[in-house]
Design a protein around this motif. Structure first.
Motif, PDB file in Angstrom:
ATOM      1  N   TRP A  42      39.037  36.162  18.941  1.00 51.61           N
ATOM      2  CA  TRP A  42      39.046  37.235  20.091  1.00 51.61           C
ATOM      3  C   TRP A  42      37.977  37.188  21.112  1.00 51.61           C
ATOM      4  CZ3 TRP A  42      43.368  40.254  20.297  1.00 51.61           C
ATOM      5  CH2 TRP A  42      44.332  40.106  19.204  1.00 51.61           C
ATOM      6  N   ILE A  43      36.961  36.259  20.692  1.00 47.35           N
ATOM      7  CA  ILE A  43      36.076  36.052  21.650  1.00 47.35           C
ATOM      8  C   ILE A  43      36.520  35.184  22.862  1.00 47.35           C
ATOM      9  CG2 ILE A  43      33.533  35.651  21.890  1.00 47.35           C
ATOM     10  CD1 ILE A  43      32.941  36.366  19.116  1.00 47.35           C
ATOM     11  N   THR A  44      36.989  35.617  23.943  1.00 46.85           N
ATOM     12  CA  THR A  44      37.287  34.867  24.847  1.00 46.85           C
ATOM     13  C   THR A  44      36.928  35.728  26.212  1.00 46.85           C
ATOM     14  OG1 THR A  44      39.475  35.942  25.231  1.00 46.85           O
ATOM     15  CG2 THR A  44      39.100  34.116  23.848  1.00 46.85           C
ATOM     16  N   PRO A  45      36.764  34.993  27.402  1.00 49.54           N
ATOM     17  CA  PRO A  45      36.676  35.697  28.756  1.00 49.54           C
ATOM     18  C   PRO A  45      37.694  36.609  29.046  1.00 49.54           C
ATOM     19  CG  PRO A  45      36.063  33.381  29.038  1.00 49.54           C
ATOM     20  CD  PRO A  45      36.894  33.499  27.410  1.00 49.54           C
ATOM     21  N   GLU A  46      38.982  36.525  28.616  1.00 47.45           N
ATOM     22  CA  GLU A  46      40.053  37.416  28.738  1.00 47.45           C
ATOM     23  C   GLU A  46      39.683  38.660  28.320  1.00 47.45           C
ATOM     24  OE1 GLU A  46      40.512  34.070  27.723  1.00 47.45           O
ATOM     25  OE2 GLU A  46      40.802  33.360  29.789  1.00 47.45           O
ATOM     26  N   ASN A  47      39.011  38.635  27.207  1.00 52.42           N
ATOM     27  CA  ASN A  47      38.959  40.017  26.288  1.00 52.42           C
ATOM     28  C   ASN A  47      37.521  40.890  26.794  1.00 52.42           C
ATOM     29  OD1 ASN A  47      41.362  39.857  25.058  1.00 52.42           O
ATOM     30  ND2 ASN A  47      40.472  38.742  23.241  1.00 52.42           N
ATOM     31  N   GLY A  48      37.323  41.015  27.875  1.00 54.32           N
ATOM     32  CA  GLY A  48      35.967  41.485  28.562  1.00 54.32           C
ATOM     33  C   GLY A  48      35.800  42.759  27.548  1.00 54.32           C
ATOM     34  N   LEU A  49      36.502  43.644  27.559  1.00 53.08           N
ATOM     35  CA  LEU A  49      36.260  44.931  26.897  1.00 53.08           C
ATOM     36  C   LEU A  49      35.634  44.680  25.453  1.00 53.08           C
ATOM     37  CD1 LEU A  49      35.960  47.945  27.178  1.00 53.08           C
ATOM     38  CD2 LEU A  49      38.341  48.300  26.534  1.00 53.08           C
ATOM     39  N   TRP A  50      36.494  44.116  24.847  1.00 59.44           N
ATOM     40  CA  TRP A  50      36.203  43.680  23.489  1.00 59.44           C
ATOM     41  C   TRP A  50      34.727  42.868  23.218  1.00 59.44           C
ATOM     42  CZ3 TRP A  50      36.727  44.872  18.515  1.00 59.44           C
ATOM     43  CH2 TRP A  50      36.199  44.106  17.528  1.00 59.44           C
TER      44      TRP A  50
END
Length: 233
Positions: A42-50
Motif C-alpha cells: 500500500w506504500i505507493t505514490p498513488e496512495n498519497g493520503l495513506w
C-alpha cells in the motif's frame, strides 16, 4: 512473592524464544514476510493520503504523543486511586517504573548480541516511505531486534496491570497494540521484533519486579522519602 505467576510468565517467554529459535518452531519468518508485504504493497505514490498518515505515525512527534498518552493514563490511574497519599505513592511507582525500564534496556543491549536489519533494508525491492513523502519519518533500522519501542510500552502496561484499576490497565494493553503498530506497518520493525522479541523480554524480566516485593518496596522507599515534602494530596 507470587511464584506461580512468575513461573507461568517466564515459561511463556521461554516458549516464545524457543518457537523462534528452533528449526521446527512456529513459522515466524513466514508470518513476518506476510505481514510486511501486506502493508508494504500500500506504500505507493498513488496512495498519497495513506503515505502521509503513515509517515506522521512514525515521526518523533508521534513518539512524543505516545509518551503523552502514557502520561494521561498514568494520571488517570493516580486520580482513581482511593488512597489518601496517592500523589506520593504514584510518584514512587513512576520512579520505580523508569528505573526498571532503564535497567531492562541496559541489560538487553548488553546481553543480546543477535541483531538483524528491518524488512525495508532486508528486501531490496521493498517500497520505502522516505522515497515517497517529504515528511521526516522513520521507515528502517540497521538493527530492529528487539522492538525497543514496543518493549517500553509493555513495561508501562505491566506496571498498570500491577498498580492501576482494571479499566486503565485494559487501556494500557490496548495502547501497546495501537502504538506499536505503526513501526510494523511502515517496515521499520518485523512483527516478531515486537511480539516475540520485546514480549519475551517483558515476560522474562517484569515478573521478577512486579510479582515480587521489589516494586512495592522501591515504591514505598520513594514514598517515605517524600513524606516530609509539602505535596498536596
Amino acid at each position: 512473592m507470587d511464584l506461580k505467576r512468575i513461573i507461568a510468565f517466564n515459561l511463556t517467554g521461554l516458549l516464545l524464544l524457543l518457537s523462534w529459535a528452533l528449526p521446527h518452531g512456529l513459522p515466524w519468518t513466514d508470518l513476518d514476510d506476510r505481514i510486511f508485504w501486506a502493508f508494504n504493497q500500500w506504500i505507493t505514490p498513488e496512495n498519497g493520503l495513506w503515505d502521509n498518515l503513515l509517515a506522521l505515525l512514525n515521526t518523533r512527534f508521534f513518539d512524543a504523543a505516545s509518551f503523552g498518552v502514557m502520561g494521561v493514563l498514568f494520571t488517570i490511574a493516580m486520580r482513581r486511586d482511593p488512597r489518601p497519599d496517592r500523589l506520593r505513592r504514584w510518584f514512587g511507582i513512576g520512579v520505580t517504573m523508569l528505573l526498571t525500564a532503564g535497567v531492562i534496556a541496559i541489560v538487553t543491549n548488553k546481553a543480546i548480541t543477535y541483531g538483524h536489519p528491518s524488512p525495508t533494508r532486508f528486501f531490496e525491492h521493498a517500497a520505502r516511505l522516505t522515497d515517497i513523502v517529504s515528511i521526516p519519518t522513520k521507515d528502517s533500522a540497521s538493527n530492529s531486534f528487539p522492538g525497543d519501542h514496543g518493549l517500553m510500552l509493555m513495561i508501562f502496561a505491566g506496571f498498570m496491570l500491577r498498580f492501576a484499576d482494571r479499566r486503565t490497565a485494559g487501556w494500557s494493553i490496548a495502547f501497546v497494540l495501537l502504538l506499536s503498530a505503526p513501526r510494523i506497518m511502515v517496515g521499520a520493525h518485523w512483527f516478531s521484533d515486537v511480539y516475540m522479541g520485546a514480549l519475551s523480554i517483558a515476560l522474562l524480566a517484569l515478573p521478577w519486579v512486579l510479582c515480587t516485593p521489589v516494586a512495592t518496596t522501591m515504591t514505598t522507599l520513594v514514598q517515605r522519602g517524600l513524606s516530609r515534602l509539602p505535596l498536596n494530596r
